[in-house]
Design an enzyme around this catalytic site. Structure first.
Site, PDB file in Angstrom:
ATOM      1  N   LEU A 237      10.257  -2.494   8.096  1.00  0.00           N
ATOM      2  CA  LEU A 237       9.954  -2.063   9.459  1.00  0.00           C
ATOM      3  C   LEU A 237       9.090  -3.099  10.162  1.00  0.00           C
ATOM      4  CD1 LEU A 237       9.158   1.729   8.919  1.00  0.00           C
ATOM      5  CD2 LEU A 237      11.258   0.722   9.816  1.00  0.00           C
ATOM      6  N   GLY A 278       5.095   0.717   0.642  1.00  0.00           N
ATOM      7  CA  GLY A 278       4.745   0.341   2.009  1.00  0.00           C
ATOM      8  C   GLY A 278       5.864   0.717   2.958  1.00  0.00           C
ATOM      9  N   ASP A 279       6.257  -0.228   3.816  1.00  0.00           N
ATOM     10  CA  ASP A 279       7.363   0.008   4.756  1.00  0.00           C
ATOM     11  C   ASP A 279       8.626  -0.723   4.316  1.00  0.00           C
ATOM     12  OD1 ASP A 279       6.168  -2.448   5.230  1.00  0.00           O
ATOM     13  OD2 ASP A 279       6.719  -2.479   7.342  1.00  0.00           O
ATOM     14  N   GLU A 280       8.746  -0.959   3.006  1.00  0.00           N
ATOM     15  CA  GLU A 280       9.916  -1.645   2.456  1.00  0.00           C
ATOM     16  C   GLU A 280      10.872  -0.633   1.827  1.00  0.00           C
ATOM     17  OE1 GLU A 280       8.779  -4.700  -0.250  1.00  0.00           O
ATOM     18  OE2 GLU A 280       7.182  -5.447   1.041  1.00  0.00           O
TER      19      GLU A 280
END
Length: 362
Positions: A237, A278-280
């Site tokens: 993201l 995380g955002d992965e």
């Protein structure tokens, strides 16, 4: 691989990050100035492979932070870094569960070798000149190795036998063994939690890194056997940190959950969506006939992801995503395909973000 650097000097962290990424191939390196930031980071992404912790952490004791982390994550590899070369700090660190005590004044090559040794499951300590000090450190290393072996063996038995009643019994119990035994007690109370911890991302309910790797390996074998293509999708993201900074982590968690749901809804039942941390995010895409069919599938996922998300309190946030998709016929190794997908994702980021790239093998 992922690392967490805990040091109150940003230049030190930057230098170690360069070494980790360039010499040792780490994919992500998180930074923390103190214990509170470190615990927050681990709460957001517990799939960290290594923690490098400064022995003298400003006004805070590195040993205190070590004990705090080990109480929550007893099997996490943590190596202490310091300018100290005395026996007492080394013995104390190993006693609290550290798997290494690495001098900061090592050359970059020696420092990389020391870190690699820790990653390989060994314990690194500096060479001391004083005979008595050497003996004290050797005894601490032997004790730490015994403790690591006991935890590893017990973990294997628990997973194999699904018997959570087993415990580590040492003559001198410490924080690490106590934390590990506490974890087993929790699992004994709620057996379903083992399955969730083993294969599921706690926040989104998607597959975690462990299950993703297993499904990806299966996907490569499937592609080779059926003479089809398998795709590895990597998604990051854009500007997610800004959302956390402006709207708070609760809003960030809400977005991560929604993105996970959209990713899972956008792919097919045969595919696997996962959150790496995380955002992965990532996905294993099976039975891809050609690049054009992959284009249609990924476009559908991408268009669903970038729709606005209503946040609590009336605000909205529109996700932007950088996506790289590597296609393979199963002949390449999983690591090669993962590296390609990761490189494609970063090419998107460098090219303006918020789009996707799909590439087959040359």
């Amino acid at each position: 691989m992922k690392a967490l650097l805990i040091d109150d000097h940003s230049l030190v962290r930057d230098g170690i990050e360069m070494l980790l990424t360039i010499r040792l191939g780490f994919d992500s390196v998180y930074h923390a100035e103190n214990g509170a930031q470190a615990l927050t980071c681990l709460a957001q992404d517990s799939l960290v492979d290594l923690v490098l912790l400064d022995y003298k952490l400003g006004e805070e004791s590195g040993l205190t932070v070590l004990a705090q982390i080990k109480a929550l994550y007893p099997t996490l590899k943590i190596a202490m870094m310091s300018g100290e070369d005395q026996a007492q700090p080394i013995v104390q660190a190993l006693g609290e569960g550290a798997v290494g005590f690495i001098p900061k004044n090592l050359s970059s090559q020696d420092l990389a070798q020391a870190i690699q040794l820790v990653l390989d499951g060994q314990i690194f300590v500096p060479k001391l000149k004083d005979t008595k000090a050497v003996q004290q450190v050797d005894e601490a290393v032997t004790s730490a190795q015994r403790q690591i072996a006991q935890i590893a063996e017990l973990a294997r038995r628990v997973i194999r036998d699904k018997d959570f009643s087993q415990r580590i019994e040492l003559g001198e119990s410490n924080e690490v063994t106590s934390a590990f035994n506490s974890l087993l007690e929790e699992l004994q109370q709620d057996r379903s939690r083992l399955q969730r911890l083993a294969f599921t991302d706690e926040l989104t309910g998607l597959a975690n890194r462990r299950l993703f790797l297993d499904r990806a390996e299966q996907g490569l074998r499937h592609a080779k056997r059926t003479k089809s293509l398998t795709g590895l999708l990597y998604l990051d993201l854009d500007s997610f940190k800004q959302l956390n900074d402006t709207q708070g982590h609760d809003a960030g968690d809400q977005v991560l959950k929604e993105v996970g749901e959209r990713l899972k809804a956008g792919i097919r039942e045969v595919d696997t969506a996962a959150r790496l941390g995380g955002d992965e995010f990532t996905a294993v895409l099976l039975d891809i006939s050609n690049e054009a069919s992959a284009q249609d599938l990924v476009a559908r996922v991408f268009n669903a992801l970038i729709k606005p998300i209503a946040l609590e309190g009336g605000a909205t946030w529109t996700p932007k995503a950088s996506i790289g998709v590597a296609l393979t016929n199963g002949e390449a190794t999983l690591q090669d395909v993962m590296n390609r997908a990761d490189a494609l994702m970063y090419r998107v980021k460098q090219g303006g973000k918020n789009q996707f790239i799909i590439e087959g093998e040359n």
